[in-house]
Design a protein around this motif. Structure first.
Motif, mmCIF file in Angstrom:
data_model
loop_
_atom_site.group_PDB
_atom_site.id
_atom_site.type_symbol
_atom_site.label_atom_id
_atom_site.label_comp_id
_atom_site.label_asym_id
_atom_site.label_seq_id
_atom_site.Cartn_x
_atom_site.Cartn_y
_atom_site.Cartn_z
ATOM 1 N N LEU A 53 -2.313 -9.303 -12.420
ATOM 2 C CA LEU A 53 -1.979 -8.642 -11.160
ATOM 3 C C LEU A 53 -1.303 -7.295 -11.418
ATOM 4 O O LEU A 53 -1.598 -6.297 -10.762
ATOM 5 C CB LEU A 53 -1.076 -9.544 -10.324
ATOM 6 N N ALA A 54 -0.382 -7.265 -12.381
ATOM 7 C CA ALA A 54 0.304 -6.019 -12.714
ATOM 8 C C ALA A 54 -0.656 -4.997 -13.315
ATOM 9 O O ALA A 54 -0.531 -3.791 -13.077
ATOM 10 C CB ALA A 54 1.448 -6.296 -13.684
ATOM 11 N N ALA A 55 -1.640 -5.471 -14.075
ATOM 12 C CA ALA A 55 -2.597 -4.551 -14.699
ATOM 13 C C ALA A 55 -3.404 -3.805 -13.637
ATOM 14 O O ALA A 55 -3.628 -2.594 -13.753
ATOM 15 C CB ALA A 55 -3.522 -5.318 -15.635
ATOM 16 N N ARG A 56 -3.846 -4.494 -12.605
ATOM 17 C CA ARG A 56 -4.589 -3.794 -11.546
ATOM 18 C C ARG A 56 -3.694 -2.816 -10.815
ATOM 19 O O ARG A 56 -4.085 -1.680 -10.543
ATOM 20 C CB ARG A 56 -5.170 -4.806 -10.545
ATOM 21 N N ARG A 57 -2.477 -3.237 -10.522
ATOM 22 C CA ARG A 57 -1.547 -2.353 -9.810
ATOM 23 C C ARG A 57 -1.246 -1.100 -10.619
ATOM 24 O O ARG A 57 -1.225 0.009 -10.075
ATOM 25 C CB ARG A 57 -0.246 -3.123 -9.545
ATOM 26 N N ASP A 58 -1.038 -1.250 -11.921
ATOM 27 C CA ASP A 58 -0.580 -0.128 -12.742
ATOM 28 C C ASP A 58 -1.705 0.709 -13.334
ATOM 29 O O ASP A 58 -1.498 1.890 -13.637
ATOM 30 C CB ASP A 58 0.297 -0.661 -13.889
ATOM 31 N N HIS A 59 -2.893 0.099 -13.519
ATOM 32 C CA HIS A 59 -3.938 0.797 -14.268
ATOM 33 C C HIS A 59 -5.274 0.911 -13.532
ATOM 34 O O HIS A 59 -6.152 1.638 -13.999
ATOM 35 C CB HIS A 59 -4.160 0.107 -15.618
ATOM 36 N N GLY A 60 -5.457 0.191 -12.440
ATOM 37 C CA GLY A 60 -6.698 0.347 -11.685
ATOM 38 C C GLY A 60 -7.645 -0.828 -11.822
ATOM 39 O O GLY A 60 -7.261 -1.931 -12.230
ATOM 40 N N ASP A 61 -8.910 -0.583 -11.514
ATOM 41 C CA ASP A 61 -9.883 -1.664 -11.366
ATOM 42 C C ASP A 61 -10.614 -2.047 -12.641
ATOM 43 O O ASP A 61 -11.327 -3.052 -12.667
ATOM 44 C CB ASP A 61 -10.912 -1.289 -10.290
ATOM 45 N N VAL A 62 -10.511 -1.259 -13.696
ATOM 46 C CA VAL A 62 -11.048 -1.632 -15.004
ATOM 47 C C VAL A 62 -9.935 -1.405 -16.016
ATOM 48 O O VAL A 62 -9.424 -0.283 -16.138
ATOM 49 C CB VAL A 62 -12.295 -0.806 -15.384
ATOM 50 N N VAL A 63 -9.543 -2.459 -16.708
ATOM 51 C CA VAL A 63 -8.374 -2.385 -17.586
ATOM 52 C C VAL A 63 -8.744 -2.961 -18.954
ATOM 53 O O VAL A 63 -9.378 -4.015 -19.049
ATOM 54 C CB VAL A 63 -7.184 -3.174 -16.989
#
Length: 475
Positions: free
Chosen positions: A31-41
């Protein structure tokens, strides 16, 4: 076009990358990865140069590409699926190419709506037995996660094994959790020792596998000895035995066992998760509980539910869909990219491990207003039609979408209707902790106080709407 090296991602620990976060806090990390980095991480796991990388895709458009429009380029080839194959066999969940196409041709007719509707009586009987169990619950308190797991296992085993259910259920109940833990440990381990090594983990996992194989093989053999093989006994196993392709092809004994194990795993863990969270969320939200109960009472009155009632329970269906939005049983779906491609403007290299994440996409703020809020009316027909097809995909999608999704919805909605008609619900545990296993796991108590309807002091269900839902960032 952005190159693969420029795909954003968390730096993580210098030595281990994101390994510690993914092991200890998997749901919070995604969840934090999408919030902080976007839709492809991009995630790195393990030491630089020695670890592995994988790509998480969070947008509905990306999920559609991986599961639907470019499904042929994204295969079920990773350590997790390898462990599933070694543990459960090459059944419908794990097979690919010609094996999968053959199995799907043979099995698809068993999951038409007409066929599945025939299982409603067995579901209703198990729901009635669950109600009797709840009436005898000490202190009127039950754990929703444990109770739904027990119920869903009995329901799917009854439908699969028919008259042989009582012989099979104890073996499955005692051994499936151990085999599930074993598959999970090995599927996500950075280093896997050979299964032949006599480690404690191998001994436990392989003993559970043998027990499950033996009970499935024993049921098939006993039917043959009784002269029942090749006859329609009204259960799914007999239908699997009878299934024939256009050229007379059929499933052999090993394939019957493999399909049975897949149906037991997929058919009980996913439905149990959906039911448990639907009950928990309704217990937290009196207004929605009141509406759901009124619908159940109006449709069922005092009778046993039937398959025809599913279409008469639209509000309960929306409740279930919203529970599956917030807490999809399959939180992650993994694939391997055969050829390089581009997702959401980012280059994904050939051979890359790619994950789509229903739990994250289902909470994507670009597609869901106030995504943490419980609101069954998100699934009104006009609102569903206006959304991207892959904004909600608890059953996967594309050519590998879950074959049993109608059965899952039928079982869950009818069971919810019976329980809401017959019991008042109150949440003892307002918040629960979550974890990631083969499916979404509840790692703390999920207790409900259940009171038979009509009992003195039963609440009217008209209190204020409770705004809390279980917090996935605790997992």
């Amino acid at each position: 076009m952005t190159t693969a090296a420029a795909v954003p991602g968390p730096a993580g620990n210098l030595l281990l990358g994101s390994l510690t976060d993914l092991v200890n806090r998997p749901l919070r990390t995604y969840l934090a990865a999408r919030r902080d980095h976007g839709d492809v991480v991009r995630f790195r796991v393990g030491p630089p140069g020695l670890g592995v990388e994988f790509y998480a895709v969070f947008s509905p458009e990306g999920a559609q590409q991986v599961l639907g429009s470019e499904a042929a380029n994204f295969r079920k080839e990773n350590a997790f699926y390898e462990e599933l194959r070694l543990s459960l066999g090459n059944g419908l969940l794990t097979s690919q190419d010609e094996d999968y196409q053959r199995q799907r041709r043979l099995i698809q007719p068993l999951f038409t709506r007409r066929r599945v509707d025939g299982y409603a009586e067995a579901v209703a009987q198990e729901a009635g037995a669950l109600g009797e169990r709840w009436r005898a619950a000490p202190g009127g308190v039950v754990d929703a996660a444990e109770e739904m797991s027990r119920f869903a296992l009995r329901a799917v085993a009854r439908i699969l094994f028919g008259a042989d259910v009582e012989a099979a259920v104890p073996v499955v109940r005692d051994n499936f959790p151990a085999l599930g833990r074993y598959m999970q440990e090995r599927g996500f381990a950075p280093v896997r020792v050979p299964r032949s090594w006599p480690t404690p983990s191998n001994r436990r996992g392989l003993a559970a596998q043998r027990a499950l194989y033996e009970v499935c093989d024993r049921v098939v053999a006993q039917r043959a000895a009784r002269g029942g093989a090749g006859e329609d006994a009204g259960d799914l196993l007999s239908l699997l035995e009878l299934a024939r392709g256009e050229d007379g092809e059929q499933l052999d004994r090993a394939e019957l066992r493999e399909q049975a194990l897949v149906f037991l795993l997929a058919g009980h863990e996913t439905t149990a998760t959906s039911l448990a969270f639907a009950l928990h969320l309704l217990a937290l939200h009196p207004h929605h509980r009141k509406l759901a109960r009124e619908e159940a009472e109006s449709v069922l009155a005092g009778r046993v539910p039937t398959a025809a009632d599913l279409d008469r329970l639209p509000y309960l269906t929306r409740v279930l869909k919203e529970a599956m939005r917030l807490y999809p049983a399959a939180t992650l779906i993994g694939r391997r990219a055969v050829a390089g491609t581009v997702i959401d403007g980012y280059a994904i290299p050939a051979g890359a491990q790619v994950l789509v994440a229903p739990l994250v996409t289902h909470r994507h703020p670009d597609h869901w207003e106030e995504p943490e809020r419980f609101d069954p009316d998100r699934f009104l027909p006009e609102r569903e039609k206006a959304r991207h097809r892959y904004a909600w995909f608890p059953f996967g999608g594309g050519p590998r979408a879950c074959i049993g999704q109608h059965f899952s919805m039928l079982e869950a909605v009818l069971t919810l209707a019976v329980l809401l008609r017959d019991f008042e619900l109150e949440a003892v545990d307002e918040r629960v902790a979550l974890g990631q296993g083969i499916t979404l796991q509840v790692t703390s108590p999920m207790r409900l106080r259940v009171r038979p309807r009509g009992a003195a002091g039963a609440e009217a269900g008209t209190g204020p709407v409770h705004s809390n839902t279980p917090d996935p960032t605790r997992g």
